[in-house]
Scaffold this active site. Structure first.
Site, PDB file in Angstrom:
ATOM      1  CG  ASP A 184      -1.972   1.049   1.223  1.00  0.00           C
ATOM      2  OD1 ASP A 184      -1.996   1.858   0.273  1.00  0.00           O
ATOM      3  OD2 ASP A 184      -2.791   1.070   2.159  1.00  0.00           O
ATOM      4  CG  HIS A 186      -1.765   5.029   3.404  1.00  0.00           C
ATOM      5  ND1 HIS A 186      -1.937   6.147   4.176  1.00  0.00           N
ATOM      6  CD2 HIS A 186      -2.635   4.111   3.885  1.00  0.00           C
ATOM      7  CE1 HIS A 186      -2.873   5.920   5.092  1.00  0.00           C
ATOM      8  NE2 HIS A 186      -3.313   4.683   4.942  1.00  0.00           N
ATOM      9  CD  GLU A 210      -4.646  -0.469  -0.731  1.00  0.00           C
ATOM     10  OE1 GLU A 210      -5.373   0.229   0.012  1.00  0.00           O
ATOM     11  OE2 GLU A 210      -4.351  -1.649  -0.477  1.00  0.00           O
ATOM     12  CD  GLU A 236      -7.530   3.433   1.019  1.00  0.00           C
ATOM     13  OE1 GLU A 236      -7.326   4.102   2.047  1.00  0.00           O
ATOM     14  OE2 GLU A 236      -6.933   2.386   0.759  1.00  0.00           O
ATOM     15  CG  ASP A 259     -14.660   1.578   3.167  1.00  0.00           C
ATOM     16  OD1 ASP A 259     -15.758   1.351   3.710  1.00  0.00           O
ATOM     17  OD2 ASP A 259     -13.574   1.574   3.780  1.00  0.00           O
ATOM     18  CG  HIS A 286     -10.531   0.531   2.150  1.00  0.00           C
ATOM     19  ND1 HIS A 286     -11.136   1.453   2.975  1.00  0.00           N
ATOM     20  CD2 HIS A 286      -9.211   0.595   2.434  1.00  0.00           C
ATOM     21  CE1 HIS A 286     -10.227   2.059   3.723  1.00  0.00           C
ATOM     22  NE2 HIS A 286      -9.049   1.555   3.422  1.00  0.00           N
TER      23      HIS A 286
END
Length: 383
Positions: A184, A186, A210, A236, A259, A286
């Site tokens: 990730d 992020h 990700e 996400e 999500d 997510h």
């Protein structure tokens, strides 16, 4: 049957639960929250329920979704869509209980027998990942996810790239080639560094990279994709099927991660998944959240052919005071066997909330906010 009442409970570590009650006594639960903005989402939920849903038939879910979304001139975004998401989850819980069936049976029935899950390792600023990875594999997981880097400058030095490379190398050495490793970024990596990092990590064959850039920079994904064959994942922080249109049309994203507590709930994510299937894109919802969000995910996973794997937050680094299983009357519903969870068989979302625990912990002070990081020069960094 009509909606007669609702209650909201902010509980640790950083979750907001919604309870909707109907005139025949049926109760539905949902999880409407933006992590760190629970009080803001609470206000949106109250406004939507008070203005649109009290006194209405809870079974008309699609109609209610359209009213909640299209009834306001200003639409979309994390707060509104998370409020709608939690309400939508609770309405599906009610509908499943009304008909005595799991939600996935009302959405076409199971497309699989169980759902594969992955386990987080390493924390926000990833460290000690090799030992943690080996421990989780010993516990039965064959898929892991880790943060790829701490904060990075927009253009950082070779040592930063080496550190990211060494972390995934440590995990790969610890677990071998039969374990999948998601990495990730992020959204904390600028595109200039994302291009370098995806090339550096490729020899260790990540399961996916990700959120290599923030969603506002999704136009950079085609350029990043030219630097790697590793599957690219994102989504996400995308909240509706309209937000996903661009990445589908680009043709470079391989895995989407909407999500269920942010992207409009079960109703909307099922639609997003169907569009993704038409573009040969897989889905891994997510879910670093609580039991109701996870239960909603598993209901959609069960009946969605292009679902690859499910995120779950047991033992995640955010859950310092409470964890997913704490709020369930029967924690066995989320028992992981060889990295899989069985499909729930109980009606609705398939979980029973321990309301006494919810009420007790809602009395605690909850004040979770994500950290605000800075670079060496004092400027704000992406977390």
């Amino acid at each position: 049957m009509e909606i007669t009442d609702y209650e909201l409970f902010e509980v640790p570590p950083r979750w907001l639960f919604l309870k909707i009650t109907t005139s025949d006594g049926t109760v539905g639960w949902g999880e409407p929250v933006v992590e760190g903005r629970a009080k803001t989402v609470r206000g949106a939920v109250e406004e939507l329920l008070d203005d649109y849903l009290l006194g209405e038939d809870p079974l008309r879910i699609e109609h209610h979704w359209q009213r909640l979304y299209r009834g306001g001139f200003y639409r979309g975004g994390p707060v509104l869509m998370s409020a709608i998401a939690g309400i939508d989850q609770a309405l599906w819980d009610i509908k499943g209980k009304h008909y005595g069936a799991p939600v996935y049976d009302l959405l076409g029935g199971a497309a699989r027998d169980r759902v594969r899950v992955y386990q987080w390792i390493g924390g926000d600023r990833p460290a000690d990942v090799g030992d943690a990875a080996a421990e989780k594999v010993d516990a039965g997981f064959d898929a892991l996810k880790m943060n790829g880097t701490p904060e990075l400058r927009r253009i950082d030095n070779p040592a930063a790239v080496d550190a990211a490379r060494n972390r995934i190398a440590e995990v790969r050495e610890a677990v071998g080639d039969e374990v999948d490793i998601g990495v990730d970024f992020h959204g904390r990596v600028a595109k200039s560094m994302a291009k370098r990092l995806v090339e550096a990590l490729e020899p260790y064959e990540p399961m996916f990279i990700e959120e290599p850039v923030l969603p506002e920079h999704n136009d950079a994904l085609p350029e990043i994709a030219q630097h790697t064959t590793t599957p690219i994942a994102t989504g996400e922080r995308m909240y509706s099927r309209w937000d996903f249109k661009e990445v589908f049309e680009q043709g470079v994203v391989d895995l989407i991660q909407p999500d269920l507590s942010h992207a409009g709930g079960i109703t909307e994510v099922k639609k997003i998944a169907s569009i993704a299937e038409a573009y040969d894109v897989a889905m891994a919802p997510h879910c670093p959240l609580g039991p109701l969000a996870l239960a909603s995910c598993i209901q959609v996973d069960a009946c969605t052919p292009n679902v690859l794997i499910q995120e779950q937050s047991l033992d995640i680094h955010y859950n310092e005071t409470s964890d997913v299983l704490d709020y369930l009357a029967d924690p066995g519903v989320f028992e992981y066997d060889d990295g899989y969870v069985d499909l729930p068989t109980e009606p609705g979302l398939g979980v029973e909330i321990d309301e006494a625990v919810v009420r007790e912990r809602a009395e605690q002070e909850v004040d979770w906010h994500n950290p605000v990081w800075t670079h060496d020069d004092g400027s704000v960094a992406e977390w």
